[in-house]
Design an enzyme around this catalytic site. Sequence first.
Site, mmCIF file in Angstrom:
data_model
loop_
_atom_site.group_PDB
_atom_site.id
_atom_site.type_symbol
_atom_site.label_atom_id
_atom_site.label_comp_id
_atom_site.label_asym_id
_atom_site.label_seq_id
_atom_site.Cartn_x
_atom_site.Cartn_y
_atom_site.Cartn_z
ATOM 1 N N TYR A 1 0.828 -1.204 0.000
ATOM 2 C CA TYR A 1 0.000 0.000 0.000
ATOM 3 C C TYR A 1 0.869 1.265 0.000
ATOM 4 O O TYR A 1 0.647 2.203 -0.771
ATOM 5 C CB TYR A 1 -0.882 -0.030 1.243
ATOM 6 C CG TYR A 1 -1.861 1.101 1.382
ATOM 7 C CD1 TYR A 1 -2.758 1.404 0.357
ATOM 8 C CD2 TYR A 1 -1.905 1.854 2.553
ATOM 9 C CE1 TYR A 1 -3.666 2.442 0.513
ATOM 10 C CE2 TYR A 1 -2.815 2.886 2.710
ATOM 11 C CZ TYR A 1 -3.686 3.175 1.685
ATOM 12 O OH TYR A 1 -4.584 4.198 1.842
ATOM 13 N N LYS B 1 1.576 4.637 -2.725
ATOM 14 C CA LYS B 1 1.089 5.902 -2.148
ATOM 15 C C LYS B 1 2.220 6.928 -2.075
ATOM 16 O O LYS B 1 2.008 8.125 -2.253
ATOM 17 C CB LYS B 1 0.496 5.660 -0.758
ATOM 18 C CG LYS B 1 -0.909 5.089 -0.775
ATOM 19 C CD LYS B 1 -1.931 6.115 -1.250
ATOM 20 C CE LYS B 1 -3.353 5.650 -0.985
ATOM 21 N NZ LYS B 1 -4.353 6.602 -1.466
#
Length: 683
Positions: free
Chosen positions: A581, A585
Site C-alpha cells: 500500500y 502511495k
Amino acid sequence: MQNLWSDIDAQDFIRRYEAKGVGEDLALRVYTSRLIGGNPELVAHGGGNTSVKTILPDFLGEETEVLCVKGSGWDLGNIEPQGLPAVRMAQLSAVRSRDTLSDEDMVAFQRSNLLDPTAPNPSIETLLHAYLPHKFVDHSHATAILSLVDQPDGMALVQKVLGSKIAVVPYVMAGFQLAKVTADVFEANPEVEGIVLHKHGLFTFGESAKQSYDRMITFVSKAEDFISAAKPFSPAKANMPARLASASDIAPILRGAAALEASERGDHGRWIMDYRTSDAVRTFVDGAALCDYGARGVITPDHIIRLKNRPLIVPAPDAENLAAFKDAVQAAVTAFKEDYSRYYAENSGGKGTTRLDTAPRVVLVPGVGLFGMGKSRKEASVAADLAEASIDCVSNAERIGTFEALTEAELFDMEYWSLEQAKLGKGGEKPLQRQVAVITGGGGAIGAATAKLMAENGAEVVVLDLDQSKAAATADEIGGHAMALACDVTDAASIEAAFDKVCAQFGGVDIVVSNAGAAWQGEIGTLDDAILRKSFELNFFAHQNVAKCAVKVMKAQGTGGALLFNASKQAVNPGKNFGAYGVPKAATLFLSRQYALEYGAIGIRVGAVNADRIRSGLLTDDMIKDRSTARGLTEGDYLAGNLLGREVTAYDVAQAFLHQALAQATTANVTTVDGGNISAALR
Ligand code: ZN
C-alpha cells in the site's frame, strides 16, 4: 393543445382541500393553476399567474372580498393555497383612480392590503387581475400565442387568428399602467373572453375555473392550428465541418471563455452549464441565418432576466481543430460582452441602474445544440428550458412570418426593472458555488463525507465509485443535482467516459478529489508481484489517469482548478507489512508535487491529504482489528492512539480537502489528518 380538465380531479381537489379548511374557490384555483403550470408550452419556471376573487374572513373574522393571486416565488405547477396570497379587493379597486403609482408604492400598497401580513408578495400583475371583473383570471406566456404576436404585424395577426372573442393590448411594461390600459381595453370590449398582451402573453377569464381554463386552451389551440397549417421551419443549413466535436469536448472551452474576468468575479466567475439538443434545436442552430433569427431578442419580457438580451452564437466546432474553435469562441465572447456594454450604455441613461455582468446565459452551437448557463445547475437548467421554448416559439414565428422581439429599449427596461431583478433572489454565494467537484471512491466513508461537504459549500458534485449503487447512495444523500457515475479508476477509458459525462452534464470540472484506493498487506520480501502491481494500478496509476483527465478539462477551461489526492500516512511513514500500500502511495504523493510544479502556471493547485487511522473503508474493520491486536490495544484506543488522543473521522479528512479546495494561495500542500503522529510528521 389538450384540455386536461377532469371533473373527477376537480372534485378530488375540492375534497382534499376542504379537509384542510380551504374553500372550493381556492381549491379549484389551485387545480387549474397546476394544469397551466404543468405545461411548459403555456408557462415555465415561475412564469404566468392566476387569480380568483372570493370571500375570506379577515383577522377579526369579518367576511372580506379578496383577490387571491399568485405570490412571488411560487410556481404555478406546484402551487398551494398559501402561494395565492389574499389581497383586499376594495383597496385594489380604489387605487385605480390614481393617475400614477410607482412600482415601489405599488408593491408596498399591495403588501399593506394583504389579509395575512406574512404572505409572499402578490404578483406584479395583481392589479391587472383585480381590474378584470371575472371571478377567475388566468395568464400564460403560451409559446404559440407569442409566435403570433412576436411579429411586425403581430397585433393584427393575433386578432385575425383568434377572432372577435379576443382583444389586443399594445405593449406596455407590467405594472400599474398596464393594469389600467388593459382594464380600459376590456371595458371597451366587454364581450371578449380573453386579452392578448402584445409581445407578452395571454389572459383568459371566466366565472368558473373551468371556463377560464377552457378559454386558455381554446385560444392557444387556435394559434397552434394556424401555425400547423404553415409549412415546417426548414432554414437553409450552414456549412459544417466534416467531423463535429462533441458537446463534452466543447463545453469546457465555452465555459472557460464565458467565465467572468477576475476583476468582475473575485473567485466566483465560473458558470455551471446544461446541454440540450433535439431535432428542433438542431434545425434551429444549424441554420445559415442563425445569427439573424437567433439573435433578435427574447420571446416574452419575463425571460430577459434569465436569458439576457440575446444568446451567444459560436461557429460549428471542427473536431480536427479545436484550437481554432477555442479562438473563435474567445472572439465571440469578447464581441458579446462589447455588445452588451453598448446595449447598456445606449439604454441606461439617467435611470440610476448598475450594470449587471456581461456574460451570456445561453450559447447556441451549430452542429451541436444549446447550453444554458447559470450560477448553479438549477439556474443553468432554467436557462436551457427557456431557450428550448424560445427556439420552438421563434421557429414557429418564422414559419408564419418574421420573428420580431421587443425593442432593445423595452428589453432593457424590463431587464433592469427592480421588480424583475427581485425575482432572481438575493443572498450571497456559497464558497464553492459555480464549481464542479468530482470525487472518486465517493461511495466510501471519506469520499462520501468529502462529496457532502463540497455540496454543502455550494459545489455541484459528481460522485464516482466502482459500485454504481454506492455512488448513488452518496448522491441521494446529497440530493439536488448531485450525479452518481460508476467508474473503474484503474481503467483509463472508464475515467475518460466519466469525465465526458460530467462535461456534458455540468460543462466542466473545477475540483477533483482523487480519493479511491485500497490497502493490501504482506511482508515486502515475499510479496507476490501480482499484488504489488495490482496495488500500483489502484494506488498510483489510477491517480495519474484521473489527474490527466482533470488537467485536460482544466486546460480547456483556462480557469485553473484544484487537483487533490488522498495520500496516506504510509506515503511518508511505512508500516510493517504495508509496503504493498505504502510504496505506490509514496509515488502518488510525489505525483501530486509533479502536477503542482508543471501546472501551477495555469492556476491548477494541487494538494494531498495524509490521513491515518480512520474508519474509512481503506482499512477494513478486520485490518484495524489486526493492527490494534498487534499493539495490544483495543480498537478504540488504536484509532485514538495519537497526540491529541482523539479518533479521527472521515469528516476530518473531508475538511482538509475542502480547505485545500478553498486556499487560493496554496499548492503542493500536504495536510496531515491523523490526530498527531510525530513519526509520520512531514519534514
Ligand atoms: Zn406575464
